[in-house]
Write an enzyme that holds these catalytic residues in place. Structure first.
Site, PDB file in Angstrom:
ATOM      1  N   HIS A   1      -3.681   3.880  -1.919  1.00  0.00           N
ATOM      2  CA  HIS A   1      -3.657   2.610  -2.651  1.00  0.00           C
ATOM      3  C   HIS A   1      -3.509   1.483  -1.638  1.00  0.00           C
ATOM      4  CE1 HIS A   1      -2.555  -0.747  -5.062  1.00  0.00           C
ATOM      5  NE2 HIS A   1      -1.313  -0.756  -4.613  1.00  0.00           N
TER       6      HIS A   1
ATOM      7  N   HIS B   1      -4.751  -3.000  -0.636  1.00  0.00           N
ATOM      8  CA  HIS B   1      -5.143  -4.316  -1.134  1.00  0.00           C
ATOM      9  C   HIS B   1      -6.197  -4.942  -0.205  1.00  0.00           C
ATOM     10  CE1 HIS B   1      -0.654  -4.601  -2.627  1.00  0.00           C
ATOM     11  NE2 HIS B   1      -1.342  -3.705  -3.321  1.00  0.00           N
TER      12      HIS B   1
ATOM     13  N   SER C   1       7.573   2.782  -5.813  1.00  0.00           N
ATOM     14  CA  SER C   1       7.433   2.886  -7.275  1.00  0.00           C
ATOM     15  C   SER C   1       5.973   3.141  -7.658  1.00  0.00           C
ATOM     16  CB  SER C   1       7.940   1.612  -7.950  1.00  0.00           C
ATOM     17  OG  SER C   1       7.151   0.513  -7.543  1.00  0.00           O
ATOM     18  N   GLU C   2       5.046   2.787  -6.756  1.00  0.00           N
ATOM     19  CA  GLU C   2       3.625   2.978  -7.056  1.00  0.00           C
ATOM     20  C   GLU C   2       3.188   4.444  -6.900  1.00  0.00           C
ATOM     21  OE1 GLU C   2       1.990  -0.100  -4.489  1.00  0.00           O
ATOM     22  OE2 GLU C   2       1.531  -1.299  -6.251  1.00  0.00           O
TER      23      GLU C   2
ATOM     24  N   GLY D   1       0.804  -1.217   0.000  1.00  0.00           N
ATOM     25  CA  GLY D   1       0.000   0.000   0.000  1.00  0.00           C
ATOM     26  C   GLY D   1       0.834   1.263   0.000  1.00  0.00           C
ATOM     27  N   ASN D   2       0.212   2.363  -0.333  1.00  0.00           N
ATOM     28  CA  ASN D   2       0.869   3.665  -0.250  1.00  0.00           C
ATOM     29  C   ASN D   2      -0.164   4.779  -0.163  1.00  0.00           C
ATOM     30  OD1 ASN D   2       0.616   3.553  -3.363  1.00  0.00           O
ATOM     31  ND2 ASN D   2       2.154   1.992  -2.852  1.00  0.00           N
TER      32      ASN D   2
ATOM     33  N   HIS E   1      -4.646  -6.771  -8.736  1.00  0.00           N
ATOM     34  CA  HIS E   1      -3.778  -5.989  -7.861  1.00  0.00           C
ATOM     35  C   HIS E   1      -4.466  -5.507  -6.577  1.00  0.00           C
ATOM     36  CE1 HIS E   1      -0.341  -2.814  -7.751  1.00  0.00           C
ATOM     37  NE2 HIS E   1      -0.738  -3.162  -6.553  1.00  0.00           N
TER      38      HIS E   1
ATOM     39  N   THR F   1       9.046   3.384   0.177  1.00  0.00           N
ATOM     40  CA  THR F   1       9.008   1.962  -0.168  1.00  0.00           C
ATOM     41  C   THR F   1       9.486   1.132   1.017  1.00  0.00           C
ATOM     42  OG1 THR F   1       9.642   0.388  -1.888  1.00  0.00           O
ATOM     43  CG2 THR F   1      11.364   1.934  -1.166  1.00  0.00           C
TER      44      THR F   1
HETATM   45 ZN   LIG Z   1      -0.129  -2.392  -4.709  1.00  0.00          ZN
END
Ligand SMILES: [Zn+2]
Length: 197
Positions: free
Chosen positions: A98, A100, A78-79, A32-33, A161, A48
């Site tokens: 973001h 999951h 990177s996301e 996640g981010n 994803h 990260t």
């Molecule tokens: Zn992800």
């Protein structure tokens, strides 16, 4: 709240949303981010390789909208490219989350959008949540593919994803992520009762 006037508030909200995402089971391990836009060309974001449940302010990274690091010692995820693409596309947005969450992620894997008309509150407060096509993690294609939905929808399922949600603040974006997972859970249980979703 339409904009973060104070960068301390922005960083504090990122840490709080990280703790809640982890407690909700929306992010496993270091998944996640989260990011928050604090100016015309400035965003605070999660780094990260760090669990979002246990972050401290010194771990956060400040970037411009092209991804150049302005402040912070750790590397951004990177996301984060996906977050920056969202901000470039929709100037009204001030936060991106973001994650999951398992049930919504299952819908994403199955390629099934969340219908908007299942629940009265979902229709009113969330709307339809479509599925963005698959693209490799960290790719420009994924960033642009997700951002394509940020003007018309409140969030998106990401094929194979997870999910991405956005809003005028970090808590607003978190609430949308929560609503997406809630709608997915209800839809799944309706399916178990024999409803056609
Ligand atoms: Zn992800």
């Amino acid at each position: 709240m339409s904009e973060y006037q104070n960068e301390n508030d922005a960083r504090r909200d990122i840490l709080e949303v990280g703790r809640r995402l982890y407690a909700l089971g929306f992010v496993a391990a270091n998944d996640g981010n989260i990011s928050v836009r604090v100016g015309e060309n400035a965003v605070w974001a999660t780094p990260t390789n760090v669990s979002k449940g246990f972050m401290t302010e010194d771990m956060l990274v400040k970037l411009d909208l092209n991804g150049n690091v302005l402040d912070g010692d750790l590397a951004p995820s990177s996301e984060i490219k996906m977050h920056l693409a969202v901000y470039r596309r929709n100037d009204a947005l001030r936060a991106v989350v973001h994650a999951h969450p398992p049930t919504a992620t299952a819908f994403a894997v199955a390629g099934k959008p969340l219908p908007k008309s299942l629940l009265a509150e979902t229709e009113l407060l969330l709307g339809e949540i479509p599925v963005a096509p698959f693209a490799p993690i960290g790719s420009r294609e994924l960033a642009d593919g997700v951002a394509a939905y940020c003007a018309e929808y409140n969030g998106v399922l990401m094929a194979r994803h997870g999910i991405c949600a956005w809003g005028v603040g970090a808590i607003d974006a978190l609430w949308r992520a929560e609503r997406i997972e809630f709608a997915a859970k209800v839809a799944l249980q309706l399916k178990m009762l024999g409803w056609e979703i």
